[in-house]
Write an enzyme that holds these catalytic residues in place. Structure first.
Site, PDB file in Angstrom:
ATOM      1  N   CYS A  76      42.151  26.223 -25.886  1.00 15.70           N
ATOM      2  CA  CYS A  76      41.138  27.197 -26.878  1.00 15.70           C
ATOM      3  C   CYS A  76      40.995  28.497 -26.263  1.00 15.70           C
ATOM      4  O   CYS A  76      41.379  29.665 -26.920  1.00 15.70           O
ATOM      5  CB  CYS A  76      40.073  26.557 -27.375  1.00 15.70           C
ATOM      6  N   ARG A 126      43.656  16.852 -17.405  1.00 14.21           N
ATOM      7  CA  ARG A 126      42.368  16.290 -17.276  1.00 14.21           C
ATOM      8  C   ARG A 126      42.060  15.391 -16.012  1.00 14.21           C
ATOM      9  O   ARG A 126      42.922  14.494 -16.085  1.00 14.21           O
ATOM     10  CB  ARG A 126      41.964  15.763 -18.562  1.00 14.21           C
ATOM     11  N   GLN A 175      49.310  19.046 -25.746  1.00 13.27           N
ATOM     12  CA  GLN A 175      48.711  18.704 -27.171  1.00 13.27           C
ATOM     13  C   GLN A 175      49.577  19.778 -28.408  1.00 13.27           C
ATOM     14  O   GLN A 175      50.124  20.741 -27.790  1.00 13.27           O
ATOM     15  CB  GLN A 175      47.329  19.276 -27.233  1.00 13.27           C
ATOM     16  N   HIS A 220      44.823  26.843 -33.120  1.00  8.96           N
ATOM     17  CA  HIS A 220      43.180  27.206 -33.489  1.00  8.96           C
ATOM     18  C   HIS A 220      43.183  28.294 -34.335  1.00  8.96           C
ATOM     19  O   HIS A 220      44.125  29.118 -34.326  1.00  8.96           O
ATOM     20  CB  HIS A 220      42.622  27.880 -32.031  1.00  8.96           C
ATOM     21  N   LYS A 235      33.493  16.991 -35.283  1.00  9.51           N
ATOM     22  CA  LYS A 235      35.000  16.919 -35.453  1.00  9.51           C
ATOM     23  C   LYS A 235      35.168  15.791 -36.534  1.00  9.51           C
ATOM     24  O   LYS A 235      34.256  14.822 -36.591  1.00  9.51           O
ATOM     25  CB  LYS A 235      35.833  16.748 -34.359  1.00  9.51           C
ATOM     26  N   HIS A 282      39.446  23.992 -34.268  1.00  7.03           N
ATOM     27  CA  HIS A 282      40.424  23.504 -33.323  1.00  7.03           C
ATOM     28  C   HIS A 282      41.033  22.281 -34.087  1.00  7.03           C
ATOM     29  O   HIS A 282      40.495  21.590 -34.466  1.00  7.03           O
ATOM     30  CB  HIS A 282      39.806  22.808 -32.110  1.00  7.03           C
TER      31      HIS A 282
END
Length: 663
Positions: A354, A383, A401, A405, A486, A532
RNA sequence: GCCCGGGUAGCUCAGUGGUAGAGCAGCGCACUCGUAAUGCGCAGGUCAGGGGUUCAAAUCCCCUCUCGGGCUCCA
């Protein structure tokens, strides 16, 4: 009649039974089959044992073994039998809790001398349990004062802690579930003079009702789920109402194991985890890479049609970016440690895309005419996942991913979310997933930025669009990320397991932290909001889900190899090559083998490779311009199919799903 | 991260202190075959890595890496 009580049945009818009648009396009165299958009775919404006298004018329903509530009782009772067996086999064992769970039950123990269970112990314990079942021991409910309870469980610190929890009226459902009454008493169930367990109940009348169970595995688990407390030895088991239901369940587990993407990934040569790379880091092999390419290409096409712009960003960045975004404050434990370059400058691997997309938005002054601006990237992120949580491709340390955005005005927000959600569901359906529910995750208790008002507005917007989808919506309180609530789309696969797929997050915070602005029609400066969203979630996880959903048998459009041509004898090879060229010309991914092995062996290998079509060509085919078609699921192959006919059929089948942009 | 259990040939696994094995896969040769395993041969291992105990270690002990099942956390 005097001395009778009246009971209200679930259908609203009333039924009179002699005073002192129990759930068992009622079950007996209803039908022989109900009597046989009854495990408990629901009395005014509460589950009771079958042998407690029923009160006048109670609303009652008999709970039978095959229902969800019935299974829970059955499994919970089986957990008691497990505890009795373990305590008998290892005197001095301390026992903790043993609830029923989805698909089974467990019981936590602390064995004397710090001993731990091995797989071999399961057999021994199970044999002992069968003995207890054969003894047909009754489950006898006892009520005790707190003091009596503490005395009864002398030498059992976990039980005592539960009782003390009840005494302090902690009001914790988990505690009262174990120990019973919230009114200063505790309940226990006694099977024999020597075995009694603290428990709210209810239980089946006797251990003879528990024939169909199986111990599954041993594991470590923390007392009260707290990693700072004692680690206990947990035994998992499962139980069902019939032998058939049990074997069906075990068969489902075997099926899941056969579909396991880690196993199929190796068998079908799709990907691997070379240990040289480190935990949670995968490489995709040519076949897996091809499937992945098809997935990504299709996704790109759909995004293009849906009005997304394509961007790219680097994998590392100076710390400053993640300081501004708040990641270093809120997400640092999920990030790899920094590397220091250029006299102490810290660089981080990116855990999210992002902030990069934000910089693109921020690159120059933006007009309301540019909104909504949708920036898409297959962004690879890293991560630092704790070592114990890494699992195949579904939980990794490096992943890509399908991230985008969306920057838009508040007015556009609801409309964007609506079209986005149907876009998501359409895309997932194209990949063969069609059974969904939505989960709405709200503000985390501890880790969150932004005002309550913003959170409330964002949450409400998500709730609104989610409920408009006429899909089941479940709440996940406190499950949002630090910058916003979310919606996640949960998909059920071919064998009924659910996977978290797409996530859509609404964010008022990052635009603020980065001071994002656009110039509105009023010539004033306004702050955009951000959405997102990742539809696959991660490409790796989505890939894993597809492998398991299809059991490795990808549909034509995704299959890395679609057709394999097998000449019967080597003098058919030139015709086979001709067929191969025709397949390529028709846009099909094919391979032509040589006849250097018996045909049966070659067919077998192709079947194990789960190739959609095997074409066998021999004398008759060379003469007539035909092929023998052996489809993946076919039991008997088709002979003498004209090549042109097969080409037309296969090419149609291999086409990408064409749904087009949502109107 | 924590607990438990594993790691032996590319894969699946035998091998409990005394010369590293099998099946499948691979390679070679023969077989030329109509729908799920043709035969023979060859090659393949620092027994995850490191350290220790022992006359001797795949085997016993310690550390590390890695995998699995859980617990705690997530795409």
């Amino acid at each position: 009649m005097p001395g009778d009580i009246t009971l209200i049945l679930p259908d609203g009818n009333e039924r009179s039974l002699p005073e002192g009648s129990t759930g068992m009396t009622l079950a007996k009165a209803i039908a022989r089959s109900v009597e046989r299958d009854a495990v408990a009775v629901k009395v005014n919404g509460e589950l009771w044992d079958l042998n407690r006298p029923l009160p006048e004018r109670a609303k009652v329903s008999v709970i039978t073994a095959g229902t969800a509530e019935g299974l829970a009782v059955l499994r919970h009772s089986t957990a008691h039998v497990l505890a009795q067996a373990v305590l008998a086999l290892w005197p001095g064992t301390r026992f903790a809790i043993g609830p029923s769970i989805e698909d089974g039950f467990y019981y936590d123990f602390e064995l004397p001398g710090g001993r731990h269970f091995s797989d071999n112990d399961l057999e021994v314990i199970e044999a002992r349990m069968r003995q207890i079942v054969a003894e047909a021991q009754p489950f006898v409910r006892e009520e005790h004062s707190i003091e009596e309870g503490l005395a009864l469980f002398a030498g059992q610190p976990y039980k005592q802690e539960i009782i003390e929890g009840v005494a302090q009226r902690v009001g914790d459902e988990a505690i009262t579930a174990e120990a019973g009454g919230a009114d200063g008493t505790v309940t226990a169930y006694r099977n024999t003079d020597s075995f009694v367990d603290l428990c709210r109940g209810p239980h089946v009348p006797g251990t003879d009702r528990l024939a169909h169970f199986r111990l599954m595995r041993v594991a470590g688990a923390y007392w009260r789920g707290d990693e700072h407390r004692q680690q206990l030895q947990r035994i998992y088991g499962t139980a069902f109402e019939s032998e058939k239901a049990l074997t069906d369940h075990l068969r489902r587990l075997e099926e899941a194991e056969r579909r396991d993407h880690r196993r199929l990934g190796a068998e079908l040569d799709l990907f691997s985890f070379p240990s040289e790379l480190g935990s949670g880091l995968a490489v995709f092999h040519p076949k897996g890479g091809l499937v992945r390419k098809i997935m990504e290409d299709y996704s790109r096409r759909r995004h293009e049609e849906a009005g997304y712009d394509f961007v790219n960003s680097p994998h590392i960045t100076k710390a400053e970016l993640f300081e501004t975004s708040g990641h270093l404050e809120w997400f640092a434990e999920g990030m790899f440690p920094p590397m220091e370059l250029d006299e102490g400058q810290k660089y981080y691997l990116k855990p999210m895309n992002c902030p990069f997309h934000i910089l693109i938005f921020k690159g120059r002054q933006r007009s309301y005419r540019e909104l909504p601006m949708r920036l898409f990237e297959f962004g690879t992120v890293y991560r630092y996942e704790k070592s114990g949580v890494i699992h195949g491709l579904t939980r990794v340390r490096g992943m890509t991913q399908d991230d985008a955005h969306i920057f838009c005005s508040r007015d556009q927000m609801t409309g964007e979310l609506e079209s986005l959600l149907s876009f998501v569901l359409d895309l997932l359906r194209d990949f063969g997933l069609d059974d969904f529910y939505l989960e709405l995750s709200t503000k985390p208790e501890a880790k969150a930025v932004g005002s309550d008002e913003d959170w409330a507005e964002a949450t409400e917007a998500l709730r609104y669009v989610a409920s408009a989808m006429s899909l089941e919506l479940v709440m996940d309180e406190g499950g949002g990320s630090f910058y916003g609530p979310k919606i996640s789309v949960q998909a059920r696969d071919a064998i009924g397991r659910t996977w978290q797929m797409s996530t859509i997050q609404l964010d008022f915070q990052l635009p603020q932290r980065f001071a994002l602005e656009y110039v509105g029609a009023d010539n004033g400066r306004h702050r955009p909001i951000m959405i997102h969203r990742a539809l696959f979630g991660s490409v790796e996880r989505f890939f894993a889900v597809l492998v398991e959903h299809y059991g490795g048998a990808f549909p034509m459009w995704l299959a890395p190899l679609q057709v394999r041509v097998e000449p019967v004898r080597d003098d058919h090879e030139s015709y086979a090559a001709e067929v191969g060229r025709a397949l390529s010309a028709a846009g099909l991914r094919s391979e032509v083998e040589t006849a250097n092995e018996p045909l049966g062996a070659r067919i077998r290998r192709s079947k194990l490779d789960k190739i959609p079509y095997i074409l066998v060509v021999g004398d008759a085919d060379v003469a007539a311009g035909t092929v023998g078609v052996n489809g993946r699921g076919d039991t008997t192959p088709a002979r003498d199919v004209p090549l042109a006919e097969f080409l037309a059929r296969a090419a149609t089948e291999a086409m990408q799903p064409v749904r087009g942009p949502t109107a």
